[in-house]
Design an enzyme around this catalytic site. Structure first.
Site, PDB file in Angstrom:
ATOM      1  N   ARG A 203     103.167  29.439  19.930  1.00 46.46           N
ATOM      2  CA  ARG A 203     101.781  29.366  20.234  1.00 46.46           C
ATOM      3  C   ARG A 203     100.880  29.771  18.943  1.00 46.46           C
ATOM      4  NH1 ARG A 203     100.108  29.591  26.363  1.00 46.46           N
ATOM      5  NH2 ARG A 203     102.071  28.785  27.132  1.00 46.46           N
TER       6      ARG A 203
ATOM      7  N   TYR B 202      98.071  27.164  16.938  1.00 46.12           N
ATOM      8  CA  TYR B 202      97.081  26.990  18.217  1.00 46.12           C
ATOM      9  C   TYR B 202      96.363  28.705  18.562  1.00 46.12           C
ATOM     10  CZ  TYR B 202      94.362  25.481  22.042  1.00 46.12           C
ATOM     11  OH  TYR B 202      92.969  25.173  23.042  1.00 46.12           O
TER      12      TYR B 202
ATOM     13  N   GLY C 263      94.763  29.621  14.592  1.00 47.33           N
ATOM     14  CA  GLY C 263      94.352  28.586  13.988  1.00 47.33           C
ATOM     15  C   GLY C 263      93.184  29.276  14.478  1.00 47.33           C
TER      16      GLY C 263
ATOM     17  N   VAL D 280      99.890  22.408  33.937  1.00 47.48           N
ATOM     18  CA  VAL D 280     100.459  22.976  34.658  1.00 47.48           C
ATOM     19  C   VAL D 280      99.678  21.620  36.179  1.00 47.48           C
ATOM     20  CG1 VAL D 280      98.647  24.905  35.690  1.00 47.48           C
ATOM     21  CG2 VAL D 280     101.152  24.153  36.723  1.00 47.48           C
TER      22      VAL D 280
ATOM     23  N   SER E 137      98.556  18.603  35.421  1.00 48.99           N
ATOM     24  CA  SER E 137      98.553  17.204  35.715  1.00 48.99           C
ATOM     25  C   SER E 137     100.265  16.863  36.256  1.00 48.99           C
ATOM     26  CB  SER E 137      97.933  17.068  34.143  1.00 48.99           C
ATOM     27  OG  SER E 137      98.682  17.664  33.572  1.00 48.99           O
ATOM     28  N   ASN E 138     100.942  17.879  36.100  1.00 49.92           N
ATOM     29  CA  ASN E 138     102.403  18.394  36.050  1.00 49.92           C
ATOM     30  C   ASN E 138     102.817  18.144  37.360  1.00 49.92           C
ATOM     31  OD1 ASN E 138     103.371  18.589  33.873  1.00 49.92           O
ATOM     32  ND2 ASN E 138     104.524  19.851  33.575  1.00 49.92           N
ATOM     33  N   PHE E 139     101.808  19.258  38.097  1.00 44.98           N
ATOM     34  CA  PHE E 139     102.802  19.242  39.303  1.00 44.98           C
ATOM     35  C   PHE E 139     101.758  18.015  40.271  1.00 44.98           C
ATOM     36  CE2 PHE E 139     102.335  24.248  40.097  1.00 44.98           C
ATOM     37  CZ  PHE E 139     104.037  24.483  39.353  1.00 44.98           C
TER      38      PHE E 139
ATOM     39  N   GLY F 272     106.866  32.013  39.148  1.00 40.62           N
ATOM     40  CA  GLY F 272     105.642  31.456  39.723  1.00 40.62           C
ATOM     41  C   GLY F 272     104.514  32.425  40.098  1.00 40.62           C
TER      42      GLY F 272
HETATM   43  P1  NAD Z   1      92.572  16.729  24.040  1.00 38.93           P
HETATM   44  O1  NAD Z   1      93.690  17.065  23.640  1.00 38.93           O
HETATM   45  O2  NAD Z   1      92.141  16.376  24.733  1.00 38.93           O
HETATM   46  O3  NAD Z   1      90.844  16.680  23.174  1.00 38.93           O
HETATM   47  C1  NAD Z   1      91.428  17.048  21.712  1.00 38.93           C
HETATM   48  C2  NAD Z   1      90.809  15.950  21.136  1.00 38.93           C
HETATM   49  O4  NAD Z   1      91.128  15.896  19.624  1.00 38.93           O
HETATM   50  C3  NAD Z   1      91.868  14.399  21.440  1.00 38.93           C
HETATM   51  O5  NAD Z   1      90.800  13.148  21.505  1.00 38.93           O
HETATM   52  C4  NAD Z   1      91.953  14.627  19.537  1.00 38.93           C
HETATM   53  O6  NAD Z   1      92.738  12.938  19.241  1.00 38.93           O
HETATM   54  C5  NAD Z   1      91.021  14.940  18.813  1.00 38.93           C
HETATM   55  N1  NAD Z   1      91.753  15.615  17.708  1.00 38.93           N
HETATM   56  C6  NAD Z   1      92.796  16.581  17.863  1.00 38.93           C
HETATM   57  N2  NAD Z   1      93.160  16.406  16.316  1.00 38.93           N
HETATM   58  C7  NAD Z   1      92.083  15.789  15.019  1.00 38.93           C
HETATM   59  C8  NAD Z   1      91.101  15.835  14.058  1.00 38.93           C
HETATM   60  N3  NAD Z   1      92.302  16.775  12.852  1.00 38.93           N
HETATM   61  N4  NAD Z   1      90.387  15.082  14.148  1.00 38.93           N
HETATM   62  C9  NAD Z   1      89.347  14.692  14.945  1.00 38.93           C
HETATM   63  N5  NAD Z   1      89.860  14.711  16.101  1.00 38.93           N
HETATM   64  C10 NAD Z   1      90.793  15.102  16.560  1.00 38.93           C
HETATM   65  O7  NAD Z   1      92.602  18.420  24.518  1.00 38.93           O
HETATM   66  P2  NAD Z   1      90.894  18.992  25.942  1.00 38.93           P
HETATM   67  O8  NAD Z   1      91.200  19.129  26.816  1.00 38.93           O
HETATM   68  O9  NAD Z   1      89.982  18.052  25.534  1.00 38.93           O
HETATM   69  O10 NAD Z   1      90.304  20.335  24.313  1.00 38.93           O
HETATM   70  C11 NAD Z   1      89.070  20.399  23.986  1.00 38.93           C
HETATM   71  C12 NAD Z   1      89.066  21.271  22.894  1.00 38.93           C
HETATM   72  O11 NAD Z   1      88.825  22.147  24.030  1.00 38.93           O
HETATM   73  C13 NAD Z   1      89.911  21.795  22.329  1.00 38.93           C
HETATM   74  O12 NAD Z   1      89.403  22.542  20.870  1.00 38.93           O
HETATM   75  C14 NAD Z   1      90.699  22.575  23.078  1.00 38.93           C
HETATM   76  O13 NAD Z   1      91.084  23.568  22.169  1.00 38.93           O
HETATM   77  C15 NAD Z   1      89.438  23.536  23.389  1.00 38.93           C
HETATM   78  N6  NAD Z   1      89.604  24.617  25.287  1.00 38.93           N
HETATM   79  C16 NAD Z   1      90.362  23.651  26.174  1.00 38.93           C
HETATM   80  C17 NAD Z   1      91.033  23.832  27.662  1.00 38.93           C
HETATM   81  C18 NAD Z   1      91.228  22.968  28.222  1.00 38.93           C
HETATM   82  O14 NAD Z   1      91.687  23.078  29.101  1.00 38.93           O
HETATM   83  N7  NAD Z   1      91.074  21.882  28.418  1.00 38.93           N
HETATM   84  C19 NAD Z   1      90.894  25.070  27.371  1.00 38.93           C
HETATM   85  C20 NAD Z   1      90.523  25.712  26.315  1.00 38.93           C
HETATM   86  C21 NAD Z   1      89.636  25.033  24.538  1.00 38.93           C
HETATM   87  N1  UDP Z   2     104.067  25.814  33.941  1.00 39.24           N
HETATM   88  C1  UDP Z   2     104.990  25.740  35.704  1.00 39.24           C
HETATM   89  N2  UDP Z   2     105.222  25.001  35.759  1.00 39.24           N
HETATM   90  C2  UDP Z   2     104.826  23.151  34.822  1.00 39.24           C
HETATM   91  C3  UDP Z   2     103.415  23.530  33.948  1.00 39.24           C
HETATM   92  C4  UDP Z   2     103.452  24.669  33.532  1.00 39.24           C
HETATM   93  O1  UDP Z   2     104.674  26.650  35.708  1.00 39.24           O
HETATM   94  O2  UDP Z   2     105.376  21.874  35.314  1.00 39.24           O
HETATM   95  C5  UDP Z   2     103.367  26.853  34.026  1.00 39.24           C
HETATM   96  C6  UDP Z   2     103.418  27.550  32.425  1.00 39.24           C
HETATM   97  O3  UDP Z   2     104.941  28.597  32.451  1.00 39.24           O
HETATM   98  C7  UDP Z   2     101.941  28.469  32.981  1.00 39.24           C
HETATM   99  C8  UDP Z   2     101.766  27.671  33.268  1.00 39.24           C
HETATM  100  O4  UDP Z   2     101.207  26.840  34.566  1.00 39.24           O
HETATM  101  O5  UDP Z   2     102.230  29.588  33.428  1.00 39.24           O
HETATM  102  C9  UDP Z   2      99.898  27.537  33.198  1.00 39.24           C
HETATM  103  O6  UDP Z   2     100.268  26.196  31.723  1.00 39.24           O
HETATM  104  P1  UDP Z   2      99.620  25.168  31.499  1.00 39.24           P
HETATM  105  O7  UDP Z   2     100.696  24.575  29.866  1.00 39.24           O
HETATM  106  O8  UDP Z   2      99.015  24.437  32.048  1.00 39.24           O
HETATM  107  O9  UDP Z   2      98.511  26.259  30.557  1.00 39.24           O
HETATM  108  P2  UDP Z   2      98.731  27.262  29.811  1.00 39.24           P
HETATM  109  O10 UDP Z   2      99.694  28.244  29.479  1.00 39.24           O
HETATM  110  O11 UDP Z   2      98.154  27.147  28.278  1.00 39.24           O
HETATM  111  O12 UDP Z   2      97.083  28.659  30.538  1.00 39.24           O
END
Ligand code: NAD
Ligand code: UDP
Length: 317
Positions: free
Chosen positions: A146, A149, A152, A191, A193-195, A211
């Protein structure tokens, strides 16, 4: 000529899940929106309803390379967000957070404009403090799967605060916790979308580990409201500010609720827990409440109903 009454706003990652909702909200508020995306994980279908709006522009561009546009504000969301996607090309993931942030910060510096960073709860790693407050420095494995990410995003935060201190740049850093809703990727392994997809297709619901690990899920509309409020705070507010839903659920609870709401006959099965999977995660949102007057409003049940209806349409069920 730019209309002085309309703000021109750049959203990087604007074709992604959160970015597309943000573009929509900003357009609805009367802004001019430039969506920059390389479509790595984003999809045109997320923004197709916005194309044709004269105040919406899309630029295919990778933010790892410099970008020259004239805007009034930047929301930097570009970065793959789900483990499957960010681990697929980990070097590119780090580059997007680090080189991408440098490029966007450089743009903000040249234009003297404010810039928002979509940071993440992953900067806390597998937290030893619970719930997580912004003062907690985190527990991150710097060489794990991880790390591309987590580290980064941590480095991006460092860059934002150094640009703020060194160049007096106006920054707004949000630490986003798990967010869900329509336009999540159907196959990104998250999780929620999968579920939902498993339940709708009548497949087994795959719970990893026992779980009993917890997460707190924030509905997308609540999250976007938090972004806008943070961006509109006075200059001295920089964040980092946690944005997320403080109501904590076990993954097993989520599996049961999904089965109930979809009326599915799917069975719950247990798979091994992925490496470095955090046991617990819940934001302390006291700061967001105090500074932004913000807290999530949408209960998990209501948000799941909306998300289920989106996936039903997507899967043509
Ligand atoms: P997402 O993957 O749907 O969206 C990310 C977008 O960035 C995509 O459209 C992708 O094509 C674009 N992208 C990736 N690399 C790029 C690059 N080098 N140049 C230009 N475009 C690029 O993800 P999301 O869930 O919408 O997340 C958006 C932001 O929020 C991300 O920075 C993510 O780290 C942060 N975030 C999201 C969540 C969440 O639960 N969804 C949680 C924590 C942080
Ligand atoms: N998880 C799970 N089944 C799945 C996908 C994810 O039990 O089909 C669990 C995963 O191991 C984690 C939690 O759900 O403990 C959230 O996972 P997700 O990838 O959504 O987010 P993150 O781990 O980045 O919080």
């Amino acid at each position: 000529m730019k209309n002085p009454l309309r703000k021109r706003i750049l959203v990087t990652g604007g074709a992604g899940f959160l970015g597309s909702h943000l573009c929509e909200r900003l357009l609805n508020e009367g802004n001019d929106v430039i969506c920059v995306d390389n479509f790595y994980t984003g999809d045109k279908s997320n923004i197709k309803h916005l194309i044709g709006n004269p105040y919406f522009e899309v630029i295919r561009h990778d933010i790892c390379f410099p970008l020259y546009v004239e805007v009034d504000e930047i929301y930097n969301l570009a970065c793959p967000a789900s483990p499957i996607h960010y681990q697929f090309d980990p070097v590119q993931t780090t580059k997007t957070s680090v080189h991408g942030s440098i490029n966007m910060l450089g743009l903000a510096k040249r234009l003297r404009i404010k810039i928002f960073q979509a940071s993440t709860s992953e900067v806390y790693g597998d937290p030893t403090e619970h719930p997580q407050r912004e003062t907690y420095w985190g527990n991150v494995n710097p060489i794990g799967l991880r790390a591309c990410y987590d580290e980064g995003k941590r480095c991006a935060e460092t860059l934002f605060f150094d640009y703020h201190r060194q160049h007096r740049l106006n920054i707004k850093v949000a630490r986003i916790f798990n967010t869900y809703g329509p336009r999540m990727h159907p196959n990104d392994g998250r999780v929620v979308s999968n579920f939902i997809i498993q339940a709708l297709k009548g497949e087994d619901i795959t719970v990893y580990g026992d779980g009993m690990q917890t997460r707190s899920f924030c509905y997308v509309d609540d999250m976007i409201e938090g972004f806008i409020r943070l961006m509109n705070t006075p200059d001295e507010i920089t964040g980092p500010i946690n944005l997320g839903n403080p109501t904590e659920f076990t993954i097993l609870d989520l599996a049961r609720l999904t089965i109930e709401l979809t009326g599915s006959r799917s069975k719950i099965v247990f798979h091994p827990l992925p490496k470095d999977d955090p046991r617990q995660r819940r934001p302390d949102i006291s700061l967001a409440k105090e500074i932004l007057g913000w807290q999530p409003k949408v209960p998990l049940k209501d948000g799941l109903v909306e998300t289920i209806s989106y996936f039903k349409q997507l899967l043509k069920l």
